[in-house]
Design an enzyme around this catalytic site. Structure first.
Site, PDB file in Angstrom:
ATOM      1  CG  ASP A   1      -1.717   0.969   1.457  1.00 48.83           C
ATOM      2  OD1 ASP A   1      -2.785   1.265   0.517  1.00 48.83           O
ATOM      3  OD2 ASP A   1      -1.878   2.010   2.127  1.00 48.83           O
TER       4      ASP A   1
ATOM      5  CD  GLU B   1      -2.385   2.349  -3.604  1.00 51.84           C
ATOM      6  OE1 GLU B   1      -3.546   2.965  -3.816  1.00 51.84           O
ATOM      7  OE2 GLU B   1      -1.778   2.247  -2.474  1.00 51.84           O
TER       8      GLU B   1
END
Length: 547
Positions: A213, A281
Site C-alpha cells: 500500500d 501501489e
C-alpha cells in the site's frame, strides 16, 4: 522465448517468475463472504469461495488488510501486523485459507500497509509518551513553527493539514491519511527492520507475496521542506477527488524520496528465498510511471508496480492508451506494470466510464492482451456497477468528509452478490455492513452461471485465451498506434498476435499487417478479418495470429 526455453525455465525453478503476466484477483474481505452471520465478510468466507476464483482462471489472490485494527480506515490502520482481527477470524483461519488456495493452484498475496500504523499500535502508544523513550523516533515527529502552526505546508489526502498536534510530546506528528494513522519514520533503521520482520512472519506462514500500500509514501523529506504549489492547469484528480486541496501541491517532499530505493532492495532480499513477489501501489498524479520505473528496475527492488493510469476518471481511449505506453517506453522501458481498471478505492469502471455490456466486454479483452500483469477487483467479473449509497448508509470517512461532491469509496465496496433469491445476495444471513443494492442482485454469480452468454463466462473465456497464448503473459508489445478510436498493436514472442480494438461507438476499419494471418478469439466475440481488411463496429475487436 521459445516453448523449449519456457519449459526449461519452469523446470529449473522459474516459479520465482510466477508473477510475470499473472492475473491477480483482489478480495476486499469485509465484503466477499460472511461465514458467521454478523454481516461482515471474513477469512473463512473467502476460503469457502476460493473455487469461484479458481474457476475464473486467476493465478493469485490479493487480500486487502485483515490485521488487528480499530477500523477507522477499515483495516488500513493496523494496530498489530502479526495477527488477524477477530472480525475476520484467526491465524488458524488464515492458515486454512492459504492451504486451500494452494490446493486450488492459487498464489496468495496480502496487503501490507508499511507507511503508517494505527494510533492504537503499541509502537505509537510508546512513541507518543515522551521524546526520549526507546520508540520516540519510530514516527515522524516535528517541532511547531514559532507561531505554533505545523512545521510545513504538507496536506493529508483525507483533507486538511498532514500534521496533528500531540499534547504529550508537545510536537506535531505526520499523517498522510487520517489523524489516527501516524506515519512511520523509515529513516530510523529499527523501523525498517521491524517492518521486514513483518514480511518474514507472513512469508513463513506461506504467503506468496504482497501488495504494498502507498509504496511511494514510505519516506518523507528529512528536512521537512514545503511542497511547491502546482499550477491549476496541471492539477489532476486521479489521486484525490477534485474538491480536495491535496491536488494544489506538487508533492516533491512528502513522498517519492530517494531513500526508498535502498529499503525496497532490502525488502526484495527478504522475498527472494520464498520466490515471493511484491506489487507496489504508486499514488502519484505527476510521476507515476517514472516512479514505477525506479521501483521495478534492476531486478533488485519490487517486481511490479500498480500505476493509476487506467484507474483515472476519464475513460481509456485509444489515444490515452497509446500515450500511456509511449510514456512508459520512454521513461520505464524495463518496468513491469500491473494494470487494473477498478479497485477498492475508485468508482467501478463500468460506472466510471459509462460502459455498456458490449463496451465492458471489449475492455476486458483489451486489458488481458496488454503487456503486464493484471488485477481484477471482486465483482468486476460480474460487470457490477457502482452501488448508489445514501449519506446515512456511508461508512467511509473519506466520503463523509467530502460529501456530496465526492461520495467516498463505499459504492465500490458493497458485498459480493452470489445469489438472487435473498436481499443479502447470499453474502450473509445477517444485515450486511453495507447494503446490497437491487441492481447488483440481478448480476449475481448464480444468475450468470446459468447463462453461457453472461459477463462471468466472458471473463472465464478471456482468461483462458490469455493462458492459451503465453505471448500475452510475457511477450513484447510492439507497433502500438491509434487511428482515431482504433487502437492497434502486436504481441511478439514465440508467436505473433495482431490486436485491434475499437474504443468508440462508431465504425472503424484498418488493414492487416503484411503476412498470413488466421482469426482467433471468436468465442470472445472477436471479428474476423476479410481479405486483409478489418471492419469493426462499436466496441468491436479483432485478434489474429500470424501463421
Amino acid at each position: 522465448m521459445t516453448n523449449m526455453e519456457r519449459a526449461e525455465r519452469m523446470a529449473i525453478g522459474a516459479d520465482a517468475e510466477w508473477w510475470r503476466g499473472a492475473v491477480i484477483y483482489q478480495i476486499y474481505p469485509r465484503s466477499y463472504q460472511d461465514s458467521n452471520g454478523d454481516g461482515i465478510g471474513d477469512l473463512a468466507g473467502i476460503t469457502q469461495r476460493l473455487p469461484h476464483i479458481a474457476s475464473l482462471g486467476a493465478d493469485a489472490i490479493w487480500i486487502s488488510p485483515f490485521f488487528t485494527s480499530p477500523m477507522k480506515d477499515f483495516g488500513y490502520d493496523v494496530s498489530d501486523y502479526c495477527d488477524v482481527d477477530p472480525m475476520f477470524g484467526s491465524l488458524a483461519d488464515f492458515d486454512a485459507l492459504v492451504a486451500r488456495a494452494h490446493d486450488l493452484g492459487l498464489k496468495v498475496m496480502i496487503d501490507l500497509v508499511l507507511s503508517h500504523t494505527s494510533d492504537q499500535h503499541s509502537w505509537f502508544k510508546e512513541s507518543r509518551v515522551s521524546r526520549g523513550n526507546p520508540k520516540s523516533d519510530w514516527y515522524v515527529w516535528a517541532e511547531p513553527k514559532g507561531d505554533g502552526t505545523p512545521p510545513n505546508n504538507w496536506l493529508s489526502i483525507f483533507g486538511g493539514s498532514a500534521w496533528q498536534w500531540d499534547t504529550r510530546r508537545e510536537q506535531y506528528y505526520l499523517h498522510n491519511f487520517l489523524t489516527s494513522q501516524p506515519d512511520l519514520n523509515l529513516h530510523h533503521e529499527p523501523v525498517q527492520e521491524a517492518l521486514l520482520d513483518v514480511a518474514r512472519f507472513w512469508l513463513a506462514r506461506g504467503v506468496n507475496g504482497f501488495r504494498l500500500d502507498t509504496i511511494n509514501f514510505y519516506f518523507a523529506d528529512k528536512y521537512l521542506r514545503d511542497n511547491p504549489a502546482l499550477p491549476p492547469e496541471l492539477r489532476n484528480n486521479t489521486i484525490a477527488p477534485s474538491v480536495n486541496p491535496y491536488n494544489h501541491q506538487l508533492h516533491l517532499f512528502d513522498k517519492n524520496q530517494p531513500e526508498n530505493l535502498e529499503f525496497l532492495r532490502k525488502f526484495r532480499a527478504v522475498l527472494a528465498p520464498y520466490n515471493a513477489a511484491a506489487v507496489g501501489e504508486v499514488g502519484d498524479a505527476q510521476r507515476g510511471l517514472e516512479i514505477m520505473a525506479e521501483y521495478t528496475s534492476g531486478g533488485d527492488k519490487v517486481q511490479m508496480c500498480y500505476p493509476f493510469e487506467m484507474l483515472q476518471p476519464a475513460r481509456l481511449t485509444a489515444g490515452l492508451l497509446v500515450e500511456t505506453f509511449g510514456r512508459m517506453n520512454e521513461v520505464a522501458p524495463d518496468a513491469w506494470p500491473c494494470w487494473a481498471y477498478s479497485n477498492h478505492d475508485v468508482i467501478r469502471h463500468v460506472t466510471r466510464w459509462g460502459l455498456t455490456d458490449a463496451a465492458a466486454r471489449m475492455y476486458t479483452v483489451l486489458l488481458l492482451t496488454l503487456r503486464g500483469s493484471v488485477c481484477l477487483y471482486q465483482g468486476e467479473e460480474l460487470a457490477l456497477p457502482e452501488a448508489d449509497i445514501s449519506f446515512d448508509e456511508l461508512q467511509d470517512p473519506y466520503g463523509i468528509e467530502f460529501w456530496p461532491e465526492f461520495k467516498g469509496r463505499d459504492g465500490c465496496r458493497t458485498p459480493m452478490v452470489w445469489q438472487v433469491d435473498n436481499a443479502q445476495g447470499g453474502f450473509s444471513t445477517g444485515k450486511p455492513w453495507l447494503p446490497v443494492t437491487a441492481p447488483h442482485l440481478g448480476r449475481a454469480v448464480a444468475a450468470q452461471e446459468a447463462d453461457p452468454t453472461s459477463m462471468l463466462h466472458h471473463y472465464r473465456r478471456a482468461l483462458a485465451f490469455r493462458r492459451a497464448h503465453p505471448v500475452l503473459r510475457d511477450g513484447d508489445l510492439v507497433q502500438m498506434r491509434a487511428e482515431g478510436n482504433l487502437a492497434l498493436f502486436q504481441r511478439r514472442g514465440d508467436e505473433t498476435l495482431f490486436c485491434a480494438f475499437n474504443l468508440g461507438e462508431g465504425e472503424v476499419a484498418t488493414h492487416l499487417p503484411p503476412g498470413t494471418w488466421r482469426a482467433i478469439g471468436q468465442d470472445l466475440g472477436a471479428v474476423m478479418a476479410q481479405q486483409g481488411e478489418v471492419h469493426l463496429g462499436p466496441w468491436g475487436f479483432c485478434l489474429m495470429q500470424q501463421e
